[in-house]
Design a protein around this motif. Structure first.
Motif, PDB file in Angstrom:
ATOM      1  N   THR A 200    -140.016  17.220 -50.139  1.00 47.97           N
ATOM      2  CA  THR A 200    -139.779  18.630 -49.782  1.00 47.97           C
ATOM      3  C   THR A 200    -139.535  19.498 -51.001  1.00 47.97           C
ATOM      4  O   THR A 200    -139.507  20.715 -50.899  1.00 47.97           O
TER       5      THR A 200
ATOM      6  N   LEU B  43    -135.102  18.012 -40.946  1.00 52.12           N
ATOM      7  CA  LEU B  43    -135.051  18.650 -42.260  1.00 52.12           C
ATOM      8  C   LEU B  43    -135.556  20.086 -42.225  1.00 52.12           C
ATOM      9  O   LEU B  43    -135.216  20.900 -43.085  1.00 52.12           O
TER      10      LEU B  43
ATOM     11  N   ILE C 130    -137.401  13.304 -48.018  1.00 50.25           N
ATOM     12  CA  ILE C 130    -136.554  14.378 -48.560  1.00 50.25           C
ATOM     13  C   ILE C 130    -137.054  14.790 -49.932  1.00 50.25           C
ATOM     14  O   ILE C 130    -137.107  15.971 -50.269  1.00 50.25           O
TER      15      ILE C 130
ATOM     16  N   VAL D  54    -129.097  12.754 -53.048  1.00 53.01           N
ATOM     17  CA  VAL D  54    -129.170  11.984 -51.806  1.00 53.01           C
ATOM     18  C   VAL D  54    -128.454  10.657 -52.020  1.00 53.01           C
ATOM     19  O   VAL D  54    -128.757   9.927 -52.965  1.00 53.01           O
TER      20      VAL D  54
END
Length: 250
Positions: free
Chosen positions: A68, A38, A65, A74
Motif C-alpha cells: 500500500t 485496510l 500492508i 508493522v
C-alpha cells in the motif's frame, strides 16, 4: 501515547490478543485481519497483526500492508511455535510473543516508531524543525527562537515550549503536560507546570508572552497571532491574571 491499529480476526478484546497491551496507555483501534479492512483503516502510528491462529494469512497481510506504500511500522504477534517459521521477507518490522510483558512490548513499540521518525528526519532535513508563528523550535540542536531571537531555555522549558508549539490551539491540562513533558514517573505536583510556564513567558518577553495562553480552570495552550489583529485577548487577560495570582501567592 500512540495510536495503534490491531488487525485480528479473534472475537476477544485486545487484552486477550496481547495481554500486555492492556497495561499500556496507548489508544488501540481494532479491525478485522483482512485486506479489505485496510481500505478504511484510520491513521495510526503502528500496526499490530494478530498471527496467533492463522500465521500464513498474517504473513500475506503483512506483505499486503507493504504494497500500500505506507511506512508505518508493522509488528507481528505470534506464538512460540510461530516464531520457528517467521522470516524477514514477510514485511513486518518486528515480531513479539503474545505473552510478552508490558515493558518489553512498550520498548518494541517505541523502538519501531522511533526508527520510522529517524528515517523520516533523515529524508527531510527540516523534519525536526517546528514552526508556529514567530516561534521556531529545532529539535535536533535543542534551540528555540522567537522573532529571530534565540531563547536561553532550560531543558524542561524547551520541552514544554516544543510540545505546546507542536499542538497550536489545543488545550492541555496541567496533568497532561506533566505526563507528556515530565513523564509518567514524575512525582511532583502540577504547580511545577505553572512555574515553568511563568519562566517561559518571561523569556519570551512582554511582546510574546501571550503565545502561551491560559484557559481558566483547564490548563494552557499555544496561541497563534491572527493575521490582522492582536493575539488572543483572552490569553492576554489570563496571562495578566496569572501574574497577579502568582504575586498574591508569593
Amino acid at each position: 501515547m500512540s495510536t495503534l491499529l490491531l488487525l485480528t480476526s479473534a472475537l476477544q478484546p485486545s487484552a486477550e490478543v496481547l495481554p500486555g497491551l492492556a497495561l499500556l496507555g496507548h489508544q488501540v483501534k481494532i479491525l478485522p485481519a483482512e485486506g479489505s479492512a485496510l481500505l478504511e483503516a484510520p491513521e495510526s502510528d503502528l500496526v499490530l497483526v494478530d498471527g496467533r491462529q492463522d500465521l500464513a494469512g498474517s504473513r500475506d497481510l503483512c506483505r499486503l500492508i507493504r504494497t500500500t506504500g505506507t511506512d508505518v511500522p508493522v509488528i507481528l504477534v505470534a506464538t512460540e511455535g510461530g516464531l520457528a517459521v517467521v522470516s524477514h521477507d514477510w514485511g513486518m518490522d518486528d515480531v513479539v510473543l503474545h505473552t510478552c510483558g508490558p515493558a518489553e512490548l512498550e520498548a518494541r513499540i517505541k523502538l519501531a516508531i522511533g526508527r520510522l521518525a529517524a528515517a523520516r528526519e533523515a529524508a527531510d532535513p527540516d523534519a525536526h524543525v517546528i514552526r508556529s508563528g514567530e516561534v521556531v523550535v529545532d529539535d535536533a540542536t535543542y534551540t528555540a527562537k522567537v522573532g529571530g531571537r534565540v531563547l536561553d531555555l532550560t531543558f524542561k522549558e524547551f520541552e514544554l515550549l516544543k510540545f505546546l508549539a507542536q499542538h497550536p490551539g489545543r488545550v492541555f491540562s496541567r496533568q497532561q503536560l506533566l505526563q507528556e513533558v515530565w513523564g509518567y514517573d514524575y512525582f511532583g505536583g502540577t504547580r511545577t507546570v505553572d512555574v515553568h510556564v511563568r519562566r517561559l513567558r518571561a523569556k519570551l518577553g512582554p511582546e510574546n508572552e501571550t503565545l502561551i495562553g491560559t484557559v481558566r480552570n483547564v490548563g494552557y495552550r499555544f496561541v497563534l497571532p491572527t493575521k490582522d489583529g492582536p493575539r488572543d485577548k483572552a490569553a492576554s487577560d489570563n496571562t495578566a491574571a496569572d501574574r497577579a495570582n502568582e504575586s498574591a501567592d508569593a
